[in-house]
Design an enzyme around this catalytic site. Structure first.
Site, PDB file in Angstrom:
ATOM      1  N   GLU A  55      11.966  -2.161  11.950  1.00 18.42           N
ATOM      2  CA  GLU A  55      11.658  -1.116  10.976  1.00 18.42           C
ATOM      3  C   GLU A  55      10.582  -0.191  11.539  1.00 18.42           C
ATOM      4  OE1 GLU A  55      10.133  -2.670   7.288  1.00 18.42           O
ATOM      5  OE2 GLU A  55      10.959  -0.989   6.148  1.00 18.42           O
ATOM      6  N   GLY A  93       6.509  -6.237   0.499  1.00 20.10           N
ATOM      7  CA  GLY A  93       5.802  -6.050   1.767  1.00 20.10           C
ATOM      8  C   GLY A  93       6.702  -6.438   2.928  1.00 20.10           C
ATOM      9  N   SER A  94       6.094  -6.903   4.007  1.00 22.56           N
ATOM     10  CA  SER A  94       6.861  -7.173   5.219  1.00 22.56           C
ATOM     11  C   SER A  94       7.648  -8.480   5.099  1.00 22.56           C
ATOM     12  CB  SER A  94       5.900  -7.266   6.415  1.00 22.56           C
ATOM     13  OG  SER A  94       4.986  -8.315   6.195  1.00 22.56           O
ATOM     14  N   CYS A 149      10.433   1.658   2.312  1.00 20.42           N
ATOM     15  CA  CYS A 149      11.411   0.643   2.714  1.00 20.42           C
ATOM     16  C   CYS A 149      12.847   1.162   2.615  1.00 20.42           C
ATOM     17  CB  CYS A 149      11.231  -0.631   1.896  1.00 20.42           C
ATOM     18  SG  CYS A 149      11.200  -0.301   0.152  1.00 20.42           S
ATOM     19  N   LYS A 192      -2.557  -8.904  -7.095  1.00 14.31           N
ATOM     20  CA  LYS A 192      -3.391  -8.833  -5.894  1.00 14.31           C
ATOM     21  C   LYS A 192      -2.884  -7.629  -5.095  1.00 14.31           C
ATOM     22  CE  LYS A 192      -2.993  -9.693  -1.822  1.00 14.31           C
ATOM     23  NZ  LYS A 192      -3.619  -8.444  -1.343  1.00 14.31           N
ATOM     24  N   PRO A 193      -3.595  -6.493  -5.195  1.00 10.08           N
ATOM     25  CA  PRO A 193      -3.119  -5.297  -4.490  1.00 10.08           C
ATOM     26  C   PRO A 193      -3.423  -5.371  -3.001  1.00 10.08           C
ATOM     27  CG  PRO A 193      -5.159  -4.813  -5.651  1.00 10.08           C
ATOM     28  CD  PRO A 193      -4.846  -6.261  -5.930  1.00 10.08           C
ATOM     29  N   ALA A 194      -2.824  -4.467  -2.248  1.00 10.76           N
ATOM     30  CA  ALA A 194      -3.124  -4.396  -0.811  1.00 10.76           C
ATOM     31  C   ALA A 194      -4.587  -3.965  -0.638  1.00 10.76           C
ATOM     32  CB  ALA A 194      -2.204  -3.375  -0.149  1.00 10.76           C
ATOM     33  N   GLU A 196      10.677  -8.340  -2.233  1.00  7.00           N
ATOM     34  CA  GLU A 196      11.246  -7.051  -1.833  1.00  7.00           C
ATOM     35  C   GLU A 196      10.636  -6.763  -0.475  1.00  7.00           C
ATOM     36  OE1 GLU A 196      11.831  -3.724  -0.817  1.00  7.00           O
ATOM     37  OE2 GLU A 196      10.466  -2.977  -2.365  1.00  7.00           O
ATOM     38  N   LEU A 197      11.434  -6.936   0.565  1.00  8.31           N
ATOM     39  CA  LEU A 197      10.881  -6.956   1.927  1.00  8.31           C
ATOM     40  C   LEU A 197      11.290  -5.711   2.712  1.00  8.31           C
ATOM     41  CD1 LEU A 197      11.530 -10.757   2.502  1.00  8.31           C
ATOM     42  CD2 LEU A 197       9.486  -9.660   1.577  1.00  8.31           C
ATOM     43  N   TRP A 204       0.819  -1.221   0.000  1.00  7.06           N
ATOM     44  CA  TRP A 204       0.000   0.000   0.000  1.00  7.06           C
ATOM     45  C   TRP A 204       0.845   1.260   0.000  1.00  7.06           C
ATOM     46  CZ3 TRP A 204       1.970   1.955   4.352  1.00  7.06           C
ATOM     47  CH2 TRP A 204       2.377   1.064   5.345  1.00  7.06           C
ATOM     48  N   ASN A 205       2.156   1.167   0.185  1.00  8.24           N
ATOM     49  CA  ASN A 205       2.919   2.427   0.285  1.00  8.24           C
ATOM     50  C   ASN A 205       3.204   3.064  -1.070  1.00  8.24           C
ATOM     51  OD1 ASN A 205       4.729   0.360  -0.211  1.00  8.24           O
ATOM     52  ND2 ASN A 205       6.381   1.249   0.987  1.00  8.24           N
TER      53      ASN A 205
HETATM   54  P1  NAD Z   1       2.101  -6.806   4.631  1.00  7.63           P
HETATM   55  O1  NAD Z   1       3.333  -7.536   4.296  1.00  7.63           O
HETATM   56  O2  NAD Z   1       1.110  -7.465   5.530  1.00  7.63           O
HETATM   57  O3  NAD Z   1       1.306  -6.403   3.280  1.00  7.63           O
HETATM   58  C1  NAD Z   1       1.856  -6.371   1.989  1.00  7.63           C
HETATM   59  C2  NAD Z   1       0.987  -7.175   1.013  1.00  7.63           C
HETATM   60  O4  NAD Z   1       0.908  -8.535   1.456  1.00  7.63           O
HETATM   61  C3  NAD Z   1      -0.447  -6.702   0.883  1.00  7.63           C
HETATM   62  O5  NAD Z   1      -0.892  -6.895  -0.448  1.00  7.63           O
HETATM   63  C4  NAD Z   1      -1.199  -7.648   1.800  1.00  7.63           C
HETATM   64  O6  NAD Z   1      -2.560  -7.749   1.450  1.00  7.63           O
HETATM   65  C5  NAD Z   1      -0.464  -8.950   1.530  1.00  7.63           C
HETATM   66  N1  NAD Z   1      -0.566  -9.944   2.603  1.00  7.63           N
HETATM   67  C6  NAD Z   1      -0.623  -9.739   3.927  1.00  7.63           C
HETATM   68  N2  NAD Z   1      -0.690 -10.913   4.588  1.00  7.63           N
HETATM   69  C7  NAD Z   1      -0.690 -11.880   3.646  1.00  7.63           C
HETATM   70  C8  NAD Z   1      -0.744 -13.301   3.696  1.00  7.63           C
HETATM   71  N3  NAD Z   1      -0.779 -13.950   4.857  1.00  7.63           N
HETATM   72  N4  NAD Z   1      -0.727 -13.978   2.534  1.00  7.63           N
HETATM   73  C9  NAD Z   1      -0.656 -13.323   1.362  1.00  7.63           C
HETATM   74  N5  NAD Z   1      -0.607 -11.997   1.241  1.00  7.63           N
HETATM   75  C10 NAD Z   1      -0.621 -11.271   2.381  1.00  7.63           C
HETATM   76  O7  NAD Z   1       2.515  -5.435   5.229  1.00  7.63           O
HETATM   77  P2  NAD Z   1       1.698  -4.601   6.316  1.00  7.63           P
HETATM   78  O8  NAD Z   1       1.267  -5.379   7.502  1.00  7.63           O
HETATM   79  O9  NAD Z   1       0.624  -3.894   5.607  1.00  7.63           O
HETATM   80  O10 NAD Z   1       2.836  -3.605   6.799  1.00  7.63           O
HETATM   81  C11 NAD Z   1       3.645  -4.040   7.896  1.00  7.63           C
HETATM   82  C12 NAD Z   1       5.059  -3.660   7.688  1.00  7.63           C
HETATM   83  O11 NAD Z   1       5.551  -4.219   6.467  1.00  7.63           O
HETATM   84  C13 NAD Z   1       5.317  -2.174   7.517  1.00  7.63           C
HETATM   85  O12 NAD Z   1       5.292  -1.519   8.740  1.00  7.63           O
HETATM   86  C14 NAD Z   1       6.661  -2.223   6.868  1.00  7.63           C
HETATM   87  O13 NAD Z   1       7.640  -2.452   7.821  1.00  7.63           O
HETATM   88  C15 NAD Z   1       6.563  -3.425   5.943  1.00  7.63           C
HETATM   89  N6  NAD Z   1       6.224  -3.040   4.556  1.00  7.63           N
HETATM   90  C16 NAD Z   1       7.234  -2.925   3.683  1.00  7.63           C
HETATM   91  C17 NAD Z   1       6.965  -2.528   2.400  1.00  7.63           C
HETATM   92  C18 NAD Z   1       8.072  -2.377   1.408  1.00  7.63           C
HETATM   93  O14 NAD Z   1       8.005  -1.501   0.550  1.00  7.63           O
HETATM   94  N7  NAD Z   1       9.086  -3.233   1.461  1.00  7.63           N
HETATM   95  C19 NAD Z   1       5.669  -2.247   1.992  1.00  7.63           C
HETATM   96  C20 NAD Z   1       4.624  -2.405   2.923  1.00  7.63           C
HETATM   97  C21 NAD Z   1       4.934  -2.812   4.200  1.00  7.63           C
END
Ligand code: NAD
Length: 492
Positions: free
Chosen positions: A393, A240-241, A296, A187-189, A262-263, A163-164
């Site tokens: 982070e 994502g995370s 990130c 699959k977007p956030a 890309e975490l 989502w960022n």
């Molecule tokens: P997240 O990893 O939960 O979300 C990122 C994506 O993963 C979203 O599309 C979400 O719907 C999907 N997702 C979440 N749980 C899933 C699962 N179990 N199976 C499949 N897909 C899933 O991130 P968050 O909780 O929204 O953010 C938490 C932390 O993650 C942030 O505080 C930050 O530290 C990190 N983050 C990093 C980036 C980056 O650019 N690297 C981007 C977003 C978040």
């Protein structure tokens, strides 16, 4: 603040720029159930979107598989033309897309506009990279034979995006996959589906064939199951995370997919005492507060050499005090809300932990209340390695400044984290810059600059910050397979 994003969304809806339905197999699927999209600044519901499930995702995989043959057989030039048309449409609709991004993500409008240009840049870049996806001919070690290596598209690709950067993280993946000849399912956030669905509209208008670019919205766990389990999905790219990245890597192991991740990051920002303080404060502001800290690449540990420590903290605090907090759609806003309340809570927990362990909390706006998702830009001085912020982070507008004495010491401390995405080094000594950039265990290093991303660079991390690279000539490889062919028995 209430009504601001909603008013803009209503007006975009009247111009048919807001879609609430998923794009599956060339059809807009409304779905029986709905999810809501919220303006993170006000908490107000601004739109409804379809809640798709595993059945819809399977339909999308079927459609992608059907579209693969036609898409891979198009000449790379033709695929490139379509990607360029898509990029042009994004730029032509930059204002509308930026409003969508700000309304659902929260970032200031100027940053959202920058994201649209940055995102379109990946489509343009990969349009050309697809035409240059050369193979090789190997000098033969077998008499009477020719040894050839070809690059071929891997098959259906899946992109799970954050989502960022709700636009650019989609085009960075989809541009590479599609240029390689792969259909892609996004699959977007759940927080930012509107930007993804608007991109899908524009992709249709650009002439992307049915099934080649699809967006499926809904519950992340339910939608990711078919993506992980189906053998027809050959590549998975995630941003994502680190926690979710680990889960997806494990899930993808069942069908041995090509995975790129890309975490999270935890960037060290190292300042030696030979620098121009004004330049370094400008860099620190950019590295810490872009995207309201939800980046990130954000500087998470700002190490400053003892000799200039106090002077740096004073100048940095003064610059932070000038940041304007507010709704991203209001003119002049520098810092918007956190997109998710959990991110705001994490920031507050890190501030409390640091304060309890002896850090100095400096924040000019401390007593102003903007709303639960807002975090007032805060400087934490005299931070130590045992504080939470030094290890996990932050992803928000909280700057941690730590003193150091020597190069050897700061390099060891910078490398002591399991994250290895981006690092910054500020020094006037060329020798020191070369030594540091060699010894630091991070995938991307900015020397005397906080601005280094863009389509030409290999974006990615070491250690638990990820696998693979996005952008650059390397990004397309994540969606291609090598094929070695030996032509033997050529002697007449
Ligand atoms: P997240 O990893 O939960 O979300 C990122 C994506 O993963 C979203 O599309 C979400 O719907 C999907 N997702 C979440 N749980 C899933 C699962 N179990 N199976 C499949 N897909 C899933 O991130 P968050 O909780 O929204 O953010 C938490 C932390 O993650 C942030 O505080 C930050 O530290 C990190 N983050 C990093 C980036 C980056 O650019 N690297 C981007 C977003 C978040």
């Amino acid at each position: 603040m209430v009504g601001l994003a909603k008013g803009h969304i209503e007006s975009l809806r009247r111009r048919e720029f807001v879609a609430g339905a998923a794009l599956i197999d060339g059809r807009w699927v409304e779905g029986d159930e709905k999810d809501v999209v919220v303006d993170p600044a006000s908490g107000e519901v601004i739109a409804e979107v379809a809640r798709c499930g595993a059945a819809e995702m399977t339909l999308a995989i079927d459609a992608a598989e059907r579209s693969f043959k036609g898409w891979r057989e198009l000449l790379p030039q033709r695929r490139g033309e379509i990607l360029r048309s898509w990029a042009s449409l994004m730029l032509a609709h930059s204002d509308e897309l930026a409003v969508l991004v700000t309304s659902e993500q929260g970032k200031p409008l100027a940053e959202a506009r920058y994201e649209i240009a940055y995102g379109a840049g990946f489509l343009q870049w990969f349009a050309a990279e697809g035409e240059r996806a050369y193979g090789e001919t190997i000098p033969s070690h077998k008499p009477g034979s020719v040894l050839q290596v070809r690059m071929q598209p891997v098959g259906v690709a899946a992109a799970i995006t954050p989502w960022n950067f709700p636009v650019a993280m989609i085009t960075r993946k989809a541009g590479a996959a599609m240029a390689a000849g792969c259909p892609v399912i996004v699959k977007p956030a759940p927080e930012t589906p509107l930007s993804a669905l608007a991109l899908a509209r524009l992709a249709e208008q650009a002439g992307v064939p049915r099934g080649v670019f699809q967006v499926v919205v809904g519950d992340p766990i339910e939608l990711s199951k078919p993506l992980l389990q189906d053998t027809r999905v050959r590549a998975l790219s995630f941003t994502g995370s680190t926690e979710v990245g680990r889960l997806l890597l494990k899930g993808a192991a069942q069908t041995v997919k090509k995975v790129s991740l890309e975490l999270g990051g935890h960037a060290p920002f190292i300042v030696f005492d030979d620098v121009d303080l004004d330049k370094v404060v400008k860099g620190a502001m950019e590295a810490k507060f872009a995207t309201s800290g939800q980046d990130c690449l954000a500087a998470n540990r700002i190490y400053v050499q003892r000799g200039i420590y106090n002077a740096f903290v004073d100048k940095f605090a003064a610059a932070i005090a000038r940041l304007k907090v507010g709704h991203g759609l209001q003119a002049g806003t520098d810092i918007g809300p956190m997109t998710k309340s959990s991110v705001a809570e994490k920031c507050r927990a890190q501030i409390s932990d640091a304060a309890a362990k002896g850090a100095r909390v400096i924040s000019a706006n401390q007593d102003q209340v903007f709303g639960p998702n807002f975090v007032v830009p805060t400087l934490l001085s005299d931070v130590t390695d045992d504080m939470l912020i030094s290890r996990e982070e932050t992803f928000g507008p909280v700057a941690a400044v730590l003193p150091f004495e020597s190069e050897e010491e700061v390099l060891a401390r910078a490398n002591s984290n399991e994250m290895g995405l981006a690092a910054y080094v500020y020094t006037d000594s060329l020798r020191r810059a070369l030594r540091l950039s060699e010894g630091i265990e991070y995938g991307m290093v900015g020397v005397n600059t906080a601005s280094f991303t863009g389509p030409p660079i290999p974006f990615g991390g070491w250690k638990q910050s990820g696998l693979g690279r996005e952008g650059s000539r390397h990004g397309i490889q994540e969606y291609m397979e090598l094929k070695y062919v030996c032509f033997g028995d050529l002697v007449a």
